[in-house]
Write a protein that holds these residues in place. Structure first.
Motif, PDB file in Angstrom:
ATOM      1  N   GLU A  77       0.849  -1.182   0.000  1.00  0.00           N
ATOM      2  CA  GLU A  77       0.000   0.000   0.000  1.00  0.00           C
ATOM      3  C   GLU A  77       0.885   1.232   0.000  1.00  0.00           C
ATOM      4  OE1 GLU A  77      -3.847   2.024   2.138  1.00  0.00           O
ATOM      5  OE2 GLU A  77      -3.245  -0.002   2.715  1.00  0.00           O
ATOM      6  N   ALA A  78       0.580   2.136  -0.923  1.00  0.00           N
ATOM      7  CA  ALA A  78       1.329   3.386  -1.059  1.00  0.00           C
ATOM      8  C   ALA A  78       0.369   4.571  -1.008  1.00  0.00           C
ATOM      9  CB  ALA A  78       2.121   3.389  -2.364  1.00  0.00           C
ATOM     10  N   SER A  79      -0.694   4.411  -0.240  1.00  0.00           N
ATOM     11  CA  SER A  79      -1.738   5.439  -0.159  1.00  0.00           C
ATOM     12  C   SER A  79      -1.333   6.581   0.754  1.00  0.00           C
ATOM     13  CB  SER A  79      -3.037   4.821   0.379  1.00  0.00           C
ATOM     14  OG  SER A  79      -3.433   3.728  -0.399  1.00  0.00           O
ATOM     15  N   VAL A  80      -1.908   7.738   0.467  1.00  0.00           N
ATOM     16  CA  VAL A  80      -1.800   8.895   1.351  1.00  0.00           C
ATOM     17  C   VAL A  80      -3.224   9.368   1.631  1.00  0.00           C
ATOM     18  CG1 VAL A  80       0.497   9.617   0.613  1.00  0.00           C
ATOM     19  CG2 VAL A  80      -1.475  10.499  -0.576  1.00  0.00           C
ATOM     20  N   PRO A  81      -3.437   9.990   2.804  1.00  0.00           N
ATOM     21  CA  PRO A  81      -4.795  10.440   3.153  1.00  0.00           C
ATOM     22  C   PRO A  81      -5.369  11.393   2.106  1.00  0.00           C
ATOM     23  CG  PRO A  81      -3.319  10.608   5.038  1.00  0.00           C
ATOM     24  CD  PRO A  81      -2.471  10.271   3.853  1.00  0.00           C
ATOM     25  N   THR A  82      -6.653  11.350   1.956  1.00  0.00           N
ATOM     26  CA  THR A  82      -7.475  12.197   1.087  1.00  0.00           C
ATOM     27  C   THR A  82      -7.319  11.918  -0.405  1.00  0.00           C
ATOM     28  OG1 THR A  82      -5.984  14.099   0.873  1.00  0.00           O
ATOM     29  CG2 THR A  82      -7.462  14.094   2.779  1.00  0.00           C
ATOM     30  N   PHE A  83      -6.525  10.941  -0.772  1.00  0.00           N
ATOM     31  CA  PHE A  83      -6.418  10.565  -2.181  1.00  0.00           C
ATOM     32  C   PHE A  83      -6.855   9.118  -2.351  1.00  0.00           C
ATOM     33  CE2 PHE A  83      -3.418  14.137  -2.063  1.00  0.00           C
ATOM     34  CZ  PHE A  83      -3.897  14.876  -3.131  1.00  0.00           C
ATOM     35  N   GLU A  84      -7.047   8.724  -3.585  1.00  0.00           N
ATOM     36  CA  GLU A  84      -7.480   7.373  -3.896  1.00  0.00           C
ATOM     37  C   GLU A  84      -6.477   6.343  -3.364  1.00  0.00           C
ATOM     38  OE1 GLU A  84      -9.848   5.627  -7.660  1.00  0.00           O
ATOM     39  OE2 GLU A  84      -8.237   7.026  -8.060  1.00  0.00           O
TER      40      GLU A  84
END
Length: 185
Positions: free
Chosen positions: A35-42
């Motif tokens: 997982e390479a997610s950041v808050p407020t983005f997809e």
């Protein structure tokens, strides 16, 4: 006499092959997710459920191989960008992990005790090798060993370029999880 010698040699060869096989646990259906997610983005995450993992019970050596195109994303466009623009999977088709478990003791596992070992080795991704160290939990259960691990990787360490236009949408550190049920071979 020659026949006895050949029979003895064949028996020794077979028994050494058998003992080698019983000292190895492996799977071809291990799971690696990241997982390479950041808050407020997809959310940016993927899973590969066809990872090969091998553990040598005599030495504590461990290796894993994942075909990069085997990672599946919930959104097809993300998968396309991952393979073509970031990881360049046609040029770098494999992710390889090789190393050993520090202070490995197979006797601990034979007593059905869950134990955390430290993996020390290398990871090869996108044509770059990096020395890496992280914990691996081994949980024996009957004839199988469950392997679990979590660690972080930085795309920059593997010369994976993130265009500035999307750099704020992708984490600087990617969270990687490995889960596998290793079977006695």
């Amino acid at each position: 006499m020659k026949i006895i010698y050949l029979a003895f040699l064949a028996l020794v060869s077979i028994s050494s092959i058998s003992s080698t096989q019983t000292d190895r646990y492996q799977t071809r259906t291990g799971s690696i997710s990241f997982e390479a997610s950041v808050p407020t983005f997809e959310p940016i995450k993927a899973v590969n459920k066809s990872t090969t993992v091998v553990l040598d019970m005599k030495t504590g050596n461990i290796a894993a191989l994942a075909l990069v195109k085997g990672f599946r994303f919930p959104i097809a466009l993300m998968q396309e960008h991952f393979n073509e623009n970031y990881i360049e999977s046609d040029d770098y088709p494999k992710a390889i992990l090789k190393g050993s478990l520090s202070d490995f003791d197979a006797n601990t596992l034979s007593q059905n005790i869950s134990t955390t070992f430290i993996f020390d080795g290398t990871i090869e991704l996108h044509g770059k090798k990096k020395i890496i160290s992280f914990p691996i939990l081994l949980n024996p259960s009957g004839e199988n060993i469950k392997l679990e691990s979590n660690f972080n990787l930085k795309p920059a360490d593997f010369d994976i370029e993130i265009p500035s236009i999307v750099s704020n949408k992708i984490a600087q550190e990617v969270q990687v999880s490995v889960n596998a049920i290793l079977n006695k071979k």
